[in-house]
Structure formats: C-alpha cells, structure tokens
Write a protein that holds these residues in place. Structure first.
Motif, PDB file in Angstrom:
ATOM      1  N   ASP A  34      -1.260  -3.717  -3.420  1.00 38.10           N
ATOM      2  CA  ASP A  34      -0.080  -3.002  -2.932  1.00 38.10           C
ATOM      3  C   ASP A  34       0.312  -1.896  -3.906  1.00 38.10           C
ATOM      4  O   ASP A  34       0.004  -1.934  -5.093  1.00 38.10           O
ATOM      5  N   ASN A  43       2.818  -0.972  -5.432  1.00 32.87           N
ATOM      6  CA  ASN A  43       3.675  -1.198  -6.597  1.00 32.87           C
ATOM      7  C   ASN A  43       3.052  -2.098  -7.655  1.00 32.87           C
ATOM      8  O   ASN A  43       3.705  -2.427  -8.644  1.00 32.87           O
ATOM      9  N   MET A  44       1.811  -2.540  -7.452  1.00 30.57           N
ATOM     10  CA  MET A  44       1.227  -3.433  -8.453  1.00 30.57           C
ATOM     11  C   MET A  44       1.294  -2.764  -9.822  1.00 30.57           C
ATOM     12  O   MET A  44       0.934  -1.600  -9.988  1.00 30.57           O
ATOM     13  N   ALA A  45       1.761  -3.518 -10.809  1.00 30.73           N
ATOM     14  CA  ALA A  45       1.949  -2.955 -12.147  1.00 30.73           C
ATOM     15  C   ALA A  45       0.608  -2.806 -12.858  1.00 30.73           C
ATOM     16  O   ALA A  45      -0.298  -3.640 -12.712  1.00 30.73           O
TER      17      ALA A  45
END
Lengths: 358, 358
Positions: free
Chosen positions: A98, A100-102
């Motif tokens: 996704d 927003n995965m860091a």
C-alpha cells in the motif's frame, strides 16, 4: 475477515496481474478485518494471496480476538519478524504494497529480495473502499444523522460575542453527549470575513450582527465519518449575502440532483461551477466540488473538473460548492450523497433554507 | 534553517558514509527549518547534501516565508515533481531516506534509479533530535511548567462521581486556558482497578472514596511535548496503597538521582526495577522505565533493560516506574528529566508526596 471486501480487493488485484499484497495501513486492515489495531511504530500487516493463503502479522503486545478469520502470525519485539513475513511472501512473484507503507519496512523487503518486484497497489484497496457495502452505508447514515443533530444543537450557541473557538469546543461536547465516537476532523467555524478563506481555523474572533457563520463539521460513528457544512447569518443579512447564499445553494442542489450511477464525476463539478460562473463568481469558487469519504474524511476519489471516473452505486462523496469573497464573507453548503441504483440518497437531512439566527 | 541542527545531521550522515538524504517526515523538516507544514497526501521533502546544495520541495498551495534559508523548489499538483527531485539527487551516490517515507514516493525513486542505493538513514535525524539545544530545552521547560499548573488545577475537579472522561475533557479546557498549543497525547485518567492496566483509556467510571487516581497527561508548547504522571488517592488510603505508592516513589527518585552524562540508560531502568523487585513487585512493573521525548511524545531512544546507549547532556527522557495490581490498583509516577553537564534537571516541579484528595 469481511470476505466480500477481501474478494473485492483480490478481484482488483487480478486486473493488476497481482497474486499477492502486503497491507500495513491500519485503516485498510480494519476495513478488511473489522478489527482496529493502532500499531504505533510496530510492524502490523495483512498479507493476502489469490491462493487464499492469507496471514495477519500482529505483535504479541496487541490483544486480538481468537476468531479473526485469518491465520495469525504473532511475534515479540525481539523476534526477527521480517523473517516470518518473507517466509509468507512468494519471492517469485511481484508483491503489491500500500502507498503508505513506511520505508523502514519496505527497504528491508526490497534488500532481501522478498518478491520479484514491488508495486504500489493501493488502488486495489482504494477502489474497493470507494464502493460502500450495506453495512457501511448504514454506519455512514448514522454518522450523518448525529451530525444533523449536532448542527441543530450548536446553532443554539450562536450569541453575540461567542468566539469561533468556543463554538468548536461546545460542538465537541455536543458530539460526546450524542454518543459519537470521535471527530472526522477538527470542527471549523468561521465568522464574517474569516469565512473568505476556505480553510480558516477557529480563533478568538467574536460573533457580531451581520456576520455569516460557516460551520463545517463532522463526527464519526464506529469509525465512519460524517461531514457537512452549513452557512448561517447572524441577526441580519444583506441583499448581497442573500444573493451569494442562494447562488451557492442552487449550485449545491443542482449538482446533487444530477447524481446517479454512470454520471461522470467531472460533470457534477461542471454543473455547480457553471451555475456559479454564470453569475460572475467563478473565480471565487476556489476548490473542487467534493471528495469521497468513509473511514477517512478524505478518501481516494474526488469530484472535480479533473476527475476521470463515473459515479458507481455505493459511492459516497461530498457536494460542497462555495463562494469566498476576500475581506468580506464566504458561503459553503455541503452534504454527503450516496449513489444508489436509482439515483442518489442525501445522507444529511438538515434544512438548507437561508437562516438568519436571532 | 537551523544551521546547527543541519550540521549535526550532516555529521551523523558522514559517519554513515552518506553524502545525501531526502527527508519527508514533516516533524523532522520542522526540526531543521523551524517551519511546520502539514502536507497531507502531497509530496513535501527536504534534501540535504554534504556539498551544501540543500533544497526544499514544496507544493505551490503551501504558503511559506521568503527566508527559509534554503533553496525552494515549488511545483503544482499537475507538475511532474518527481522529475525535479530526481534532478536534485546525485544518482551515482546512495541516498539516505527517513524511516517513515511513504512507499508511493520511495518506489518511483527506486524504479527510476534516482540514486545508487537507498538507505534508511533516520538515525542521522533521530540522534540529532535526541540532543536538545538550548532553545529546545527552554521550550520543553515551558511545556512542563504548563503541565505542572494543569495537574494542580485538575485535582480541584476530583469529586465523588466525576468520570474519567469528564476529567479528561476538563483538563483539555485547562490546557487551552493556560495557552498550551496542543496535547502531547490524549489525557489518561484511571480510577481504582482501571489503573491496574498501564494503558486504560478514560471511560464513564465514576470516582469513589478509596480509589487511586492515575493521571498521565501532557500538553505542547510551540510543538514541544510535556508528559507527567501523578497518582493520587481519593478520600482514603489503605496501608497497602501507601506501601505501593512509596515503593514506586522511591524507584522514581533513586533512578532520577542517578541521571548524569555517561550513565548507561539500562542502569537507570535497573535501579528502579531493582527497588521494586526487591519488595516482590517486579512482575507488576510491566513496562520500560522511560522514553525520549521532544517534538513527539515518544521519540527515538528509550530507557529500558535493552537500552545500549548512555545519557548525553541535552537528552530529555521520562522516568516513570509503575506497579499494576490486577483488579485492584495501579501507581505510576513520572517526570521528565534533562541530562545536564553536571547531572540532571527535573522539568516537572510538582510535589510527589503521597496526597489524599478530600
């Protein structure tokens, strides 16, 4: 697991040629599992595979129900949890992740060649979330019902000298008393010329006769957001204020009436913008007509001149035309609408008649 | 730009053999520029290079002062902003990125080979942020002073039947009246057996005689966080409650007294845990002794048995031993301490004497 929602995501992945996805956005996981966990800085992820071999990775510190409907992989702070994740991933296939995965989770997966490629696959989730199922529609109706009640209640506090901040605080109390579980966003109240900015934040400005009052507010119900704007006038209203109000109202109503499955989203913006532009206020309508909404106040999908998509039954978005006149006033009128098989359902039921509060 | 802070980051990068870094964490950018921008879903980044060729990438929609002290690269929503970023990056060198950079920004940079490698370089930022400069120390003192005043004030609302939620709401009002600019975290109030959980959230539980009251609260001042816990008793206190309280107090005080530059962080945890364990309550002290704090309530760095670092002058962290007895009670006493050249300075000045509120 909400199997229908999982299936929708898997189907979207199929059209992207993806067999697997690793989801770390807590809201996206909530959407699929019905269970909210806020992992803060800890790793927390849901892995889906077209072969049905789904897994959820949860730190031992989190308490979770036994029956999540998906295999749980538990680990402690000192465990090498990435090994467990890499073991689950098919390294010969690309992996959707996704948006927003860091980086602290993504980089090690890339370095260790956990998959044959890494693809931002948020669309698979976003497109599923844009179509609300009946359960979600019911929660959105309830959230907007609470919002109607709160807006009615807050107008009782429109008194000479009350500040924008005081109204914002009072509204929060009203939401609590109504049993709402949170805010969609910090409440926005703007008096008089403060309303000339689309995004003025409440300050110590005091209410006085002749002011317009823009109230843009939203609460949540079981995590789902409401969002509504009404513009009132305090004690008196000029002809020009009435003219602007009625123009924005017409833009709001005509755009809403046009909502139906298959209608292009950009045409809705066009309808509202056309009405406002025709009367010479086009430059004063400074933002898009609306945005999609659900578990987040602003979700994937917008209603603007740049939108390329069409309304689909189950979509919920805002219709919020506005006119902002610098150093003078502002008017915005916003409802949420649900696209239905037949046309649309308005989730807000509060009157939009021009109202002068005494 | 805060040049000393930029220099500290560049120096940390040097020891990681990094010539360049791309920072997208808005708080880390605020730390380096003194300017807070919340970009929501938009791209916003600060690029630093050892050669001094720094750049900040900011959407045209954001208003920024002319004198940011770093070259501004502006772009609109429809511009191919990644081209501008890639142009700035030295593609023959590895690029440091921060741990929270979102996949939607990172993946395209990797796909387009914007650098020779990508490295999680958050340590360069985190280690700089862990050592507060004099300006930051002053802001942290002020935030904790406000917190002392707020705690004193809220005890006036400890009345028979008041709920945890009501106290939390009242405290927010107190913070506003004191001029605090926000919350470090949602205020936590736990009565009686609710306090047996280290992280109980305020609910409708009513205060009654004999309850312990754990109040864990924090506000911000110019973005910097305070964080303090006090435990009170309402109307009466048993011998056992006193015994537990005095034990936790001793653990708090002895650990604080040991704070000085060069002291290992794990030894501080050991001191507090040793005192509590000796009296048979070791298993009831279920968390680490403390955490670093600054622009975020929990920053990089902790004070636990697993900590490998030493205290450095300028560090600010919490000392917060606790004892949690299931279905019975809980006690936690927390201060923030600043490591000074000579030893330490306690940022909270509120009494820790056992207090029975009438």
């Amino acid at each position: 697991m909400k199997q229908n929602r999982v299936n929708a995501v898997l189907k979207n992945m199929e059209s992207m040629n993806l067999s697997q996805i690793l989801i770390t956005d807590p809201l996206a996981i909530f959407y699929l599992t019905g269970r909210m966990i806020k992992p803060f800085e800890r790793f927390y992820a849901l892995y889906l595979n077209q072969n049905g071999n789904h897994k959820i990775f949860i730190n031992q510190l989190e308490t979770v129900p036994e029956d999540l409907g998906v295999e749980k992989v538990r680990f402690t702070d000192s465990d090498p949890y990435l090994d467990l994740v890499i073991k689950a991933i098919d390294c010969k296939e690309p992996l959707g992740i996704d948006k927003n995965m860091a980086a602290r989770f993504l980089l090690p997966l890339i370095d260790r060649k956990a998959a044959s490629g890494f693809v931002n696959a948020s669309l698979a989730l976003d497109q599923a979330r844009a179509v609300k199922d009946t359960q979600e529609q019911e929660l959105m109706r309830k959230a907007s019902k609470l919002n109607d009640m709160a807006m009615t209640e807050i107008t009782r506090f429109f008194k000479e000298g009350v500040t924008e901040t005081e109204l914002a605080e009072q509204l929060k109390k009203i939401y609590r008393d109504l049993g709402a579980d949170g805010l969609s966003f910090e409440p926005l109240f703007a008096f008089g010329e403060n309303a000339a900015s689309g995004h003025h934040w409440p300050d110590q400005t005091k209410l006085k006769a002749g002011d317009c009052i823009v109230a843009d507010i939203g609460c949540t119900w079981e995590g789902y957001c409401s969002d509504m704007t009404r513009t009132y006038f305090y004690k008196e209203v000029t002809n020009r204020q009435q003219e602007v109000y009625n123009l924005v109202l017409k833009a709001n109503e005509e755009a809403e009436k046009a909502v139906a499955p298959g209608v292009s989203l950009s045409s809705l913006d066009q309808i509202a913008r056309g009405i406002i532009t025709e009367q010479g206020y086009g430059a004063a309508f400074t933002h898009r007509l609306g945005h999609f909404i659900g578990l987040e106040a602003h979700e994937f999908g917008d209603v603007s001149s740049a939108s390329t998509g069409q309304a689909v039954a189950g979509n919920i978005f805002s219709i919020e035309p506005g006119v902002y006149l610098e150093k003078d006033m502002g008017v915005r009128i916003e409802d949420l609408v649900l696209v239905t098989e037949q046309g649309y359902e308005r989730l807000n039921h509060l009157s939009k008649d021009l109202t002068v509060v005494e």
